[in-house]
Design a protein around this motif. Structure first.
Motif, PDB file in Angstrom:
ATOM      1  N   HIS A  21       2.353  43.702  -5.619  1.00 57.17           N
ATOM      2  CA  HIS A  21       2.687  42.492  -4.776  1.00 57.17           C
ATOM      3  C   HIS A  21       3.956  42.964  -3.832  1.00 57.17           C
ATOM      4  CE1 HIS A  21       3.930  38.378  -4.397  1.00 57.17           C
ATOM      5  NE2 HIS A  21       2.969  37.932  -5.067  1.00 57.17           N
ATOM      6  N   SER A  22       4.176  42.102  -2.901  1.00 60.07           N
ATOM      7  CA  SER A  22       5.260  42.226  -1.814  1.00 60.07           C
ATOM      8  C   SER A  22       6.247  41.116  -2.157  1.00 60.07           C
ATOM      9  CB  SER A  22       4.885  42.415  -0.299  1.00 60.07           C
ATOM     10  OG  SER A  22       4.032  43.635  -0.249  1.00 60.07           O
ATOM     11  N   MET A  23       7.654  41.345  -2.104  1.00 60.31           N
ATOM     12  CA  MET A  23       8.363  40.187  -2.217  1.00 60.31           C
ATOM     13  C   MET A  23       9.534  40.023  -1.149  1.00 60.31           C
ATOM     14  SD  MET A  23       9.177  40.412  -6.353  1.00 60.31           S
ATOM     15  CE  MET A  23       9.313  42.147  -6.301  1.00 60.31           C
ATOM     16  N   LYS A  24       9.397  39.184  -0.463  1.00 61.00           N
ATOM     17  CA  LYS A  24      10.299  39.217   0.787  1.00 61.00           C
ATOM     18  C   LYS A  24      11.622  38.248   0.674  1.00 61.00           C
ATOM     19  CE  LYS A  24       6.333  39.753   3.991  1.00 61.00           C
ATOM     20  NZ  LYS A  24       5.652  39.312   5.099  1.00 61.00           N
ATOM     21  N   GLY A  25      12.626  38.676   1.107  1.00 56.42           N
ATOM     22  CA  GLY A  25      13.810  37.849   1.122  1.00 56.42           C
ATOM     23  C   GLY A  25      15.019  38.316   1.807  1.00 56.42           C
ATOM     24  N   HIS A  26      15.221  39.457   1.695  1.00 54.86           N
ATOM     25  CA  HIS A  26      16.208  40.213   2.317  1.00 54.86           C
ATOM     26  C   HIS A  26      15.828  40.459   4.019  1.00 54.86           C
ATOM     27  CE1 HIS A  26      18.917  41.625  -0.944  1.00 54.86           C
ATOM     28  NE2 HIS A  26      17.753  41.942  -1.571  1.00 54.86           N
ATOM     29  N   TYR A  27      16.780  40.292   4.823  1.00 49.87           N
ATOM     30  CA  TYR A  27      16.549  40.493   6.183  1.00 49.87           C
ATOM     31  C   TYR A  27      16.844  41.689   6.741  1.00 49.87           C
ATOM     32  CZ  TYR A  27      21.202  40.722   8.052  1.00 49.87           C
ATOM     33  OH  TYR A  27      22.343  41.415   8.315  1.00 49.87           O
ATOM     34  N   ILE A  39       6.417  50.486 -10.350  1.00 47.78           N
ATOM     35  CA  ILE A  39       7.476  51.263  -9.655  1.00 47.78           C
ATOM     36  C   ILE A  39       7.692  50.195  -8.632  1.00 47.78           C
ATOM     37  CG2 ILE A  39       8.124  53.068  -8.109  1.00 47.78           C
ATOM     38  CD1 ILE A  39       6.417  54.737  -9.354  1.00 47.78           C
ATOM     39  N   VAL A  40       9.161  49.599  -8.498  1.00 48.26           N
ATOM     40  CA  VAL A  40       9.482  48.743  -7.464  1.00 48.26           C
ATOM     41  C   VAL A  40      10.206  49.679  -6.424  1.00 48.26           C
ATOM     42  CG1 VAL A  40      11.702  48.365  -8.507  1.00 48.26           C
ATOM     43  CG2 VAL A  40      10.736  46.767  -6.816  1.00 48.26           C
ATOM     44  N   ALA A  41       9.862  49.408  -4.984  1.00 46.01           N
ATOM     45  CA  ALA A  41      10.457  50.134  -3.914  1.00 46.01           C
ATOM     46  C   ALA A  41      11.053  49.232  -2.656  1.00 46.01           C
ATOM     47  CB  ALA A  41       9.259  50.895  -3.346  1.00 46.01           C
ATOM     48  N   GLY A  42      11.910  49.332  -2.378  1.00 46.87           N
ATOM     49  CA  GLY A  42      12.826  48.608  -1.329  1.00 46.87           C
ATOM     50  C   GLY A  42      12.779  49.411   0.011  1.00 46.87           C
ATOM     51  N   ASP A  43      12.343  48.833   1.065  1.00 47.72           N
ATOM     52  CA  ASP A  43      12.288  49.379   2.529  1.00 47.72           C
ATOM     53  C   ASP A  43      13.031  49.064   3.561  1.00 47.72           C
ATOM     54  OD1 ASP A  43      11.163  47.219   3.581  1.00 47.72           O
ATOM     55  OD2 ASP A  43       8.835  47.667   3.247  1.00 47.72           O
ATOM     56  N   ASP A  44      12.802  49.566   4.483  1.00 49.46           N
ATOM     57  CA  ASP A  44      13.660  49.283   5.997  1.00 49.46           C
ATOM     58  C   ASP A  44      13.557  48.010   6.492  1.00 49.46           C
ATOM     59  OD1 ASP A  44      15.079  51.547   6.124  1.00 49.46           O
ATOM     60  OD2 ASP A  44      13.686  52.757   7.290  1.00 49.46           O
ATOM     61  N   ASN A  45      12.492  47.232   5.802  1.00 51.40           N
ATOM     62  CA  ASN A  45      11.977  45.896   6.557  1.00 51.40           C
ATOM     63  C   ASN A  45      12.536  44.742   5.774  1.00 51.40           C
ATOM     64  OD1 ASN A  45      10.649  46.796   8.800  1.00 51.40           O
ATOM     65  ND2 ASN A  45       8.627  46.867   7.661  1.00 51.40           N
ATOM     66  N   GLY A  46      13.541  45.238   4.494  1.00 52.30           N
ATOM     67  CA  GLY A  46      14.057  44.171   3.789  1.00 52.30           C
ATOM     68  C   GLY A  46      12.851  43.747   2.544  1.00 52.30           C
ATOM     69  N   GLU A  47      11.943  44.422   2.405  1.00 48.72           N
ATOM     70  CA  GLU A  47      10.771  43.910   1.554  1.00 48.72           C
ATOM     71  C   GLU A  47      11.153  44.840   0.093  1.00 48.72           C
ATOM     72  OE1 GLU A  47       6.868  43.331   2.559  1.00 48.72           O
ATOM     73  OE2 GLU A  47       7.327  42.717   4.720  1.00 48.72           O
ATOM     74  N   LEU A  48      10.563  44.159  -0.826  1.00 45.42           N
ATOM     75  CA  LEU A  48      10.440  45.003  -2.008  1.00 45.42           C
ATOM     76  C   LEU A  48       8.934  45.116  -2.364  1.00 45.42           C
ATOM     77  CD1 LEU A  48      13.478  43.915  -2.387  1.00 45.42           C
ATOM     78  CD2 LEU A  48      12.946  43.964  -4.819  1.00 45.42           C
ATOM     79  N   LYS A  49       8.298  46.207  -2.834  1.00 45.63           N
ATOM     80  CA  LYS A  49       6.906  46.170  -3.173  1.00 45.63           C
ATOM     81  C   LYS A  49       6.662  46.804  -4.505  1.00 45.63           C
ATOM     82  CE  LYS A  49       4.922  46.616   1.348  1.00 45.63           C
ATOM     83  NZ  LYS A  49       6.410  46.164   2.335  1.00 45.63           N
ATOM     84  N   LEU A  50       6.006  46.142  -5.354  1.00 48.44           N
ATOM     85  CA  LEU A  50       5.818  46.603  -6.657  1.00 48.44           C
ATOM     86  C   LEU A  50       4.398  47.377  -6.873  1.00 48.44           C
ATOM     87  CD1 LEU A  50       7.503  45.736  -9.178  1.00 48.44           C
ATOM     88  CD2 LEU A  50       6.158  43.936  -9.511  1.00 48.44           C
ATOM     89  N   TRP A  51       4.285  48.469  -7.334  1.00 47.42           N
ATOM     90  CA  TRP A  51       3.388  49.211  -7.357  1.00 47.42           C
ATOM     91  C   TRP A  51       3.053  49.611  -8.706  1.00 47.42           C
ATOM     92  CZ3 TRP A  51       0.602  51.151  -3.194  1.00 47.42           C
ATOM     93  CH2 TRP A  51       1.227  51.027  -1.989  1.00 47.42           C
ATOM     94  N   ASN A  52       1.656  49.754  -9.027  1.00 43.54           N
ATOM     95  CA  ASN A  52       0.977  50.474 -10.359  1.00 43.54           C
ATOM     96  C   ASN A  52       1.065  51.686 -10.288  1.00 43.54           C
ATOM     97  OD1 ASN A  52      -0.571  51.397 -12.304  1.00 43.54           O
ATOM     98  ND2 ASN A  52      -1.843  49.638 -12.400  1.00 43.54           N
ATOM     99  N   SER A  53       2.073  52.372 -11.251  1.00 45.52           N
ATOM    100  CA  SER A  53       2.231  53.819 -11.104  1.00 45.52           C
ATOM    101  C   SER A  53       1.178  54.824 -11.492  1.00 45.52           C
ATOM    102  CB  SER A  53       3.678  54.347 -11.957  1.00 45.52           C
ATOM    103  OG  SER A  53       3.247  53.709 -13.275  1.00 45.52           O
TER     104      SER A  53
END
Length: 733
Positions: free
Chosen positions: A327-333, A306-320
């Motif tokens: 993993h956390s992926m940063k790029g959006h501000y 599952i991928v989730a986007g949050d208020d901090n601009g991060e994407l987090k990839l979870w094992n469902s």
């Protein structure tokens, strides 16, 4: 031989451009040689690709007749460049700046611009979705309409039913039904072929933030602001509620098998429910900070992640299958509004309030492309069923379509990975600093730039009066090792402006540093902080000499008066305080703003102070009489900064999301000029040029020039002249 597909070689050579002027000159010579010698075309293509990779600008450049086929010009700055008669066959111009560039008689077969023709809508666009057979494409608008496109002819049918904004739409798996959720608290099921409503239900006391069909089209899941998930059995017309979240639910998604449903919430969790028993099976703690929440979620095609986007601009990839963050992926501000997997599971697309669309490698967990073009926040993103296109929709009233085949074309993020949040001029006007995740130094005349390799996020900085030193905060880093020193995020760091070598650390604040200012003589630094204090530092010995207390709440801004005899500060308590730097005494408290002060600045003649606040107001203060006038009243946008031009005739202010109503245009930069009677008049700036300006600074030496930093990582310098009611703005580079 082309080297554009060799990332390590390109990065190495781009770095060498910054270190070796002779090498840089030779690359330019090769490009020039290609005008007369066709044999040099491959070498010229490599040369210009390397220069673009290194951040070299070609604004206004004479590139007439150059031969650079298949060059990677991604992200290049080519505004007003002369490309007449050039050979650009197969070149990649994705995300390039080509405003007023002349391509007359240029060979442009197979040139990649990275974007397909966009769809223009009559209202801001909140959501979009493809049918599984790719025959239909639907968008939901703020005015309550749904526009349904035939993807072969792109003819459109308008569906009327909602009385307010359509917040979410979803096709059934067969494509025979379309469901929509609106701010009018209704959920409606449509027949896409007939364009008519089959079922309309007012099942909520609040709006449905997200709707989704189950894989077998038997159930509909609804995310609500009432902290719950609604489940509607479409066949039996029965419904029930899943409870457990402690904040509004923003998103729901069914697993591909249909055996599980996931819900994401502002409470920072993702809850997984068994779709047969409707019992909670697992809770994923999506974020470490309780101040942020989950805004959007999506399952991978195999249902394992599952991928989730949050208020901090991060994407987090979870094992469902387990509470395991992969993993956390940063790029959006800024807030991530939408995420989705490609059908083959290789890619993730995301969109954000920062007006960008990003493409990620789902296995390598790295960003591979940034797609800029929207002028306002992007609310939703989707892959076409064949994975060859990405569509995105925005409050700028457009739906943009992107060619995914251009993914990975740009490696610019290896050179300058962070958005530009702040810009500043050196006192002599020769250099510009820009920074957020990396600090860059620019030649103010030519636009040539050099990375100072300070690879730590910063939110405030200042040039010393001599231009030899730079002061920065420590950003969001809790601890970092640099030259064997360990710094906290509330420290102030001093750097040599030419080499980027760390010189000293000023320790004392107990919370994040928000603003920095050198005294005119260069001996002192004043700093403000979230710890409710200002501090004065003696640079002769790098020691703190005074702590200034008085603000109730965090202090957001600090500045020395031009004569150095006064310090002004603005705080979250809505006040501006004036201090004596020799004693630390507060001599004046200025009140007038309704919310926290975000910026303060003196006029160069020492007679006035301009200040801005979070409510959107700007006030002009007379230093001697301590009276104020309102330059701009409270608005729906927040003002980041306000400052005088060196000639004291202009004021510039940057706005965040000002006036986002349906029929209003977004403005990010506004200008005022004083007339002969002393009245400040608002001047119109060209629409589209200054959207999402994050920072502005005036050239101290040329009073009618200013620099802007944009959230898309670009920096531009402008010249300003007055023309009746408008501001005549021209791009210098």
């Amino acid at each position: 031989m082309s080297i554009t597909n060799e990332p390590s070689i390109m990065q190495f050579l781009a770095e060498r451009v910054h270190e070796d002027q002779t090498f840089k000159n030779k690359l330019h010579q090769v490009i020039e040689l290609s005008k007369a010698d066709s044999q040099a075309s491959q070498a010229a293509s490599n040369a210009i690709s390397i220069l673009i990779q290194a951040g070299v600008h070609f604004n206004g450049a004479d590139l007439q007749g150059v031969r650079v086929p298949k060059a990677d010009l991604t992200g290049g700055q080519f505004d007003s460049a002369q490309f007449q008669g050039a050979d650009l066959t197969g070149a990649n111009l994705t995300m390039s700046w080509i405003w007023q560039a002349d391509f007359s008689n240029a060979q442009m077969a197979e040139v990649q611009f990275g974007e397909l023709p966009s769809l223009q809508e009559s209202s801001p666009v909140k959501c979009c979705a493809y049918s599984s057979n790719e025959q239909k494409f639907a968008v939901g608008l703020w005015n309550g309409k749904i526009r349904l496109y035939d993807t072969i002819t792109w003819k459109v049918r308008v569906l009327h039913g909602h009385r307010s904004a359509v917040s979410s739409i979803s096709f059934s798996c067969t494509g025979n039904q379309l469901i929509s959720g609106g701010d009018d608290s209704t959920v409606q099921i449509w027949d896409p072929q007939e364009g008519k409503v089959r079922v309309r239900r007012k099942v909520l006391l609040c709006k449905a933030t997200c709707v989704a069909f189950s894989p077998k089209d038997q159930h509909v899941a609804l995310a609500t602001e009432q902290y719950s998930v609604g489940i509607w059995n479409v066949k039996s017309d029965k419904d029930f509620v899943l409870r457990g979240h402690t904040a509004p639910v923003t998103s729901v998604a069914w697993s591909p098998s249909g055996h599980q449903i996931a819900s994401g919430s502002r409470d920072g969790t993702i809850r997984l429910w068994n779709s047969e028993t409707w019992i909670l099976s697992l809770v994923l703690n999506s974020i470490a900070s309780p101040a942020s929440g989950v805004c959007c979620i999506a399952y991978s095609p195999d249902g394992r992640r599952i991928v989730a986007g949050d208020d901090n601009g991060e994407l987090k990839l979870w094992n469902s299958m387990a509470n395991e963050l992969e993993h956390s992926m940063k790029g959006h501000y800024s807030t991530v509004n939408g995420v989705t997997f490609s059908k083959d599971g290789q890619w993730i697309a995301s969109c954000s309030y920062d007006k960008s669309v990003r493409l990620w490698d789902a296995k390598a967990h790295v960003g591979v492309s940034i797609m800029n073009g929207h002028l306002n926040p992007v609310y939703d993103v989707a892959f076409s069923p064949d994975d060859l296109q990405i569509v995105s929709c925005s409050s700028d009233r457009t739906v943009r379509r992107w060619d995914v085949s251009t993914k990975g074309a740009s490696l610019a993020s290896h050179i300058d990975p962070g958005e530009v949040s702040i810009v500043a001029y050196s006192l002599d006007g020769q250099y510009i600093l820009s920074g957020y995740q990396r600090l860059r130094k620019w030649d103010a005349l030519t636009g040539a730039s050099t990375s100072l390799r300070l690879d730590l996020p910063i939110t405030c900085m200042a040039f010393s009066p001599s231009g030899c030193q730079i002061a920065t905060d420590s950003g969001d880093v809790t601890s970092n090792i640099w030259s064997r020193n360990i710094w906290k995020d509330n420290d102030i760091r001093l750097w040599h402006s030419q080499t980027g070598v760390a010189e000293d650390v000023l320790c004392g604040h107990t919370d994040r540093v928000t603003s920095l200012a050198y005294s005119p003589c260069g001996r002192w630094i004043a700093s403000s902080s979230c710890d409710k204090t200002l501090r004065l530092w003696d640079l002769h010995n790098a020691l703190q000499v005074l702590t200034l207390k008085g603000h109730i709440g965090e202090v957001n801004a600090v500045v020395f008066s031009p004569d150095g005899l006064q310090i002004a500060s603005g705080g979250a308590d809505g006040t501006i305080r004036l201090w004596q730097p020799d004693t630390g005494d507060c001599t004046v408290v200025l009140k007038g703003h309704s919310r926290g002060v975000t910026a303060v600045a003196y006029s160069s003649d020492n007679l006035q102070i301009v200040s801005s606040c979070k409510a959107g107001s700007i006030r002009l203060w007379q230093v001697e009489s301590r009276t104020s006038s309102v330059l701009h009243g409270d608005d729906e946008g927040m003002i980041w900064s306000a400052s005088f031009s060196p000639c004291c005739k202009w004021i510039a202010a940057t706005f965040m999301f000002a006036r986002q109503e349906e029929d209003d245009d977004y403005e990010a930069l506004r200008l005022w000029k004083v007339d002969e009677s002393g009245n400040w008049l608002s001047k119109t700036v060209p629409q589209g040029l200054f959207n999402f300006v994050s920072s502005v600074a005036w050239n101290p030496f040329f009073p009618n020039q200013f620099v802007t930093g944009f959230w898309d990582r670009s920096v531009s310098v402008w010249s300003l002249a007055e023309e009746q009611d408008d501001a005549d703005v021209s791009l210098l580079w």
